[in-house]
Design a protein around this motif. Structure first.
Motif, PDB file in Angstrom:
ATOM      1  N   MET A 144      13.125   2.107 -14.214  1.00  0.00           N
ATOM      2  CA  MET A 144      12.172   1.495 -13.321  1.00  0.00           C
ATOM      3  C   MET A 144      11.042   0.907 -14.147  1.00  0.00           C
ATOM      4  N   GLU A 145      10.617  -0.285 -13.812  1.00  0.00           N
ATOM      5  CA  GLU A 145       9.501  -0.936 -14.495  1.00  0.00           C
ATOM      6  C   GLU A 145       8.183  -0.270 -14.111  1.00  0.00           C
ATOM      7  N   PHE A 146       7.185  -0.396 -14.990  1.00  0.00           N
ATOM      8  CA  PHE A 146       5.900   0.245 -14.730  1.00  0.00           C
ATOM      9  C   PHE A 146       5.301  -0.208 -13.399  1.00  0.00           C
ATOM     10  N   LYS A 147       5.344  -1.500 -13.116  1.00  0.00           N
ATOM     11  CA  LYS A 147       4.747  -2.007 -11.872  1.00  0.00           C
ATOM     12  C   LYS A 147       5.422  -1.386 -10.651  1.00  0.00           C
ATOM     13  N   GLU A 148       6.720  -1.132 -10.724  1.00  0.00           N
ATOM     14  CA  GLU A 148       7.419  -0.472  -9.624  1.00  0.00           C
ATOM     15  C   GLU A 148       6.933   0.970  -9.469  1.00  0.00           C
ATOM     16  N   LEU A 149       6.752   1.649 -10.597  1.00  0.00           N
ATOM     17  CA  LEU A 149       6.248   3.022 -10.566  1.00  0.00           C
ATOM     18  C   LEU A 149       4.832   3.061 -10.003  1.00  0.00           C
ATOM     19  N   GLU A 150       4.017   2.104 -10.429  1.00  0.00           N
ATOM     20  CA  GLU A 150       2.645   2.022  -9.933  1.00  0.00           C
ATOM     21  C   GLU A 150       2.638   1.810  -8.413  1.00  0.00           C
ATOM     22  N   SER A 151       3.487   0.925  -7.928  1.00  0.00           N
ATOM     23  CA  SER A 151       3.574   0.674  -6.484  1.00  0.00           C
ATOM     24  C   SER A 151       4.022   1.914  -5.736  1.00  0.00           C
ATOM     25  N   LEU A 152       4.972   2.636  -6.293  1.00  0.00           N
ATOM     26  CA  LEU A 152       5.445   3.879  -5.690  1.00  0.00           C
ATOM     27  C   LEU A 152       4.311   4.892  -5.583  1.00  0.00           C
ATOM     28  N   LEU A 153       3.536   5.011  -6.645  1.00  0.00           N
ATOM     29  CA  LEU A 153       2.412   5.937  -6.661  1.00  0.00           C
ATOM     30  C   LEU A 153       1.344   5.529  -5.640  1.00  0.00           C
ATOM     31  N   VAL A 154       1.027   4.243  -5.567  1.00  0.00           N
ATOM     32  CA  VAL A 154       0.008   3.760  -4.630  1.00  0.00           C
ATOM     33  C   VAL A 154       0.465   3.983  -3.190  1.00  0.00           C
ATOM     34  N   LYS A 155       1.730   3.725  -2.909  1.00  0.00           N
ATOM     35  CA  LYS A 155       2.263   3.956  -1.568  1.00  0.00           C
ATOM     36  C   LYS A 155       2.167   5.438  -1.202  1.00  0.00           C
ATOM     37  N   PHE A 156       2.524   6.306  -2.123  1.00  0.00           N
ATOM     38  CA  PHE A 156       2.425   7.747  -1.912  1.00  0.00           C
ATOM     39  C   PHE A 156       0.981   8.133  -1.608  1.00  0.00           C
ATOM     40  N   ARG A 157       0.062   7.651  -2.443  1.00  0.00           N
ATOM     41  CA  ARG A 157      -1.359   7.962  -2.263  1.00  0.00           C
ATOM     42  C   ARG A 157      -1.881   7.447  -0.928  1.00  0.00           C
ATOM     43  N   ASP A 158      -1.604   6.186  -0.634  1.00  0.00           N
ATOM     44  CA  ASP A 158      -2.140   5.569   0.576  1.00  0.00           C
ATOM     45  C   ASP A 158      -1.575   6.191   1.847  1.00  0.00           C
ATOM     46  N   SER A 159      -0.319   6.608   1.821  1.00  0.00           N
ATOM     47  CA  SER A 159       0.282   7.208   3.014  1.00  0.00           C
ATOM     48  C   SER A 159      -0.347   8.561   3.334  1.00  0.00           C
ATOM     49  N   ARG A 160      -1.055   9.135   2.388  1.00  0.00           N
ATOM     50  CA  ARG A 160      -1.713  10.426   2.586  1.00  0.00           C
ATOM     51  C   ARG A 160      -3.230  10.295   2.748  1.00  0.00           C
ATOM     52  N   GLY A 161      -3.732   9.065   2.716  1.00  0.00           N
ATOM     53  CA  GLY A 161      -5.169   8.843   2.881  1.00  0.00           C
ATOM     54  C   GLY A 161      -6.010   9.304   1.709  1.00  0.00           C
ATOM     55  N   TRP A 162      -5.428   9.276   0.516  1.00  0.00           N
ATOM     56  CA  TRP A 162      -6.134   9.778  -0.662  1.00  0.00           C
ATOM     57  C   TRP A 162      -6.887   8.702  -1.439  1.00  0.00           C
ATOM     58  N   LYS A 163      -6.810   7.446  -1.032  1.00  0.00           N
ATOM     59  CA  LYS A 163      -7.445   6.375  -1.812  1.00  0.00           C
ATOM     60  C   LYS A 163      -8.925   6.651  -2.034  1.00  0.00           C
ATOM     61  N   ARG A 164      -9.592   7.203  -1.029  1.00  0.00           N
ATOM     62  CA  ARG A 164     -11.040   7.448  -1.164  1.00  0.00           C
ATOM     63  C   ARG A 164     -11.356   8.398  -2.319  1.00  0.00           C
ATOM     64  N   TYR A 165     -10.385   9.221  -2.706  1.00  0.00           N
ATOM     65  CA  TYR A 165     -10.588  10.139  -3.828  1.00  0.00           C
ATOM     66  C   TYR A 165     -10.223   9.515  -5.177  1.00  0.00           C
ATOM     67  N   HIS A 166      -9.494   8.421  -5.142  1.00  0.00           N
ATOM     68  CA  HIS A 166      -9.002   7.804  -6.370  1.00  0.00           C
ATOM     69  C   HIS A 166      -9.998   6.778  -6.905  1.00  0.00           C
ATOM     70  N   THR A 167     -11.189   7.261  -7.194  1.00  0.00           N
ATOM     71  CA  THR A 167     -12.196   6.407  -7.818  1.00  0.00           C
ATOM     72  C   THR A 167     -12.009   6.497  -9.331  1.00  0.00           C
ATOM     73  N   PRO A 168     -12.472   5.503 -10.075  1.00  0.00           N
ATOM     74  CA  PRO A 168     -12.338   5.588 -11.537  1.00  0.00           C
ATOM     75  C   PRO A 168     -12.913   6.882 -12.115  1.00  0.00           C
ATOM     76  N   LYS A 169     -14.083   7.292 -11.636  1.00  0.00           N
ATOM     77  CA  LYS A 169     -14.693   8.529 -12.148  1.00  0.00           C
ATOM     78  C   LYS A 169     -13.814   9.739 -11.853  1.00  0.00           C
ATOM     79  N   ASN A 170     -13.375   9.875 -10.614  1.00  0.00           N
ATOM     80  CA  ASN A 170     -12.545  11.026 -10.251  1.00  0.00           C
ATOM     81  C   ASN A 170     -11.227  11.038 -11.013  1.00  0.00           C
TER      82      ASN A 170
END
Length: 104
Positions: A1-27
């Motif tokens: 799997m290409e990195f961009k595909e892995l990144e998309s998979l991770l973002v979809k996982f995160r967003d489906s759980r409502g975790w984006k608000r915690y994924h700040t650069p500092k955190n």
């Protein structure tokens, strides 16, 4: 799997759980540092030879691999393409450390 595909998979996982608000650069940087501390635990008392032997065990290798996950969402949030970053850093290192320098 290409990195961009892995990144998309991770973002979809995160967003489906409502975790984006915690994924700040500092955190994410803090989380990466915490995970690196946990990674070091796997290497703390072993010699290089012992560590290389230990990671031949699939469970140990998986445990080590599990500790390096936070750099992907951090790169995503900062808009950094790890492939490009690696190539750029290698070019810098080639200039800084040319073949033959320091006895190589």
């Amino acid at each position: 799997m290409e990195f961009k595909e892995l990144e998309s998979l991770l973002v979809k996982f995160r967003d489906s759980r409502g975790w984006k608000r915690y994924h700040t650069p500092k955190n994410l940087a803090i989380s990466a540092a915490v995970e690196m501390g946990e990674l070091l635990e796997h290497f703390q008392w072993g010699s290089d030879t012992e560590i290389l032997e230990a990671v031949k065990n699939p469970a140990k290798k998986e445990a080590v691999a599990d500790e390096i996950i936070y750099l992907t969402p951090l790169a995503h949030e900062l808009g950094i393409d790890p492939d490009e970053a690696l190539v750029r850093k290698m070019r810098k290192n080639e200039r800084k450390y040319p073949v033959g320098k320091d006895g190589a």
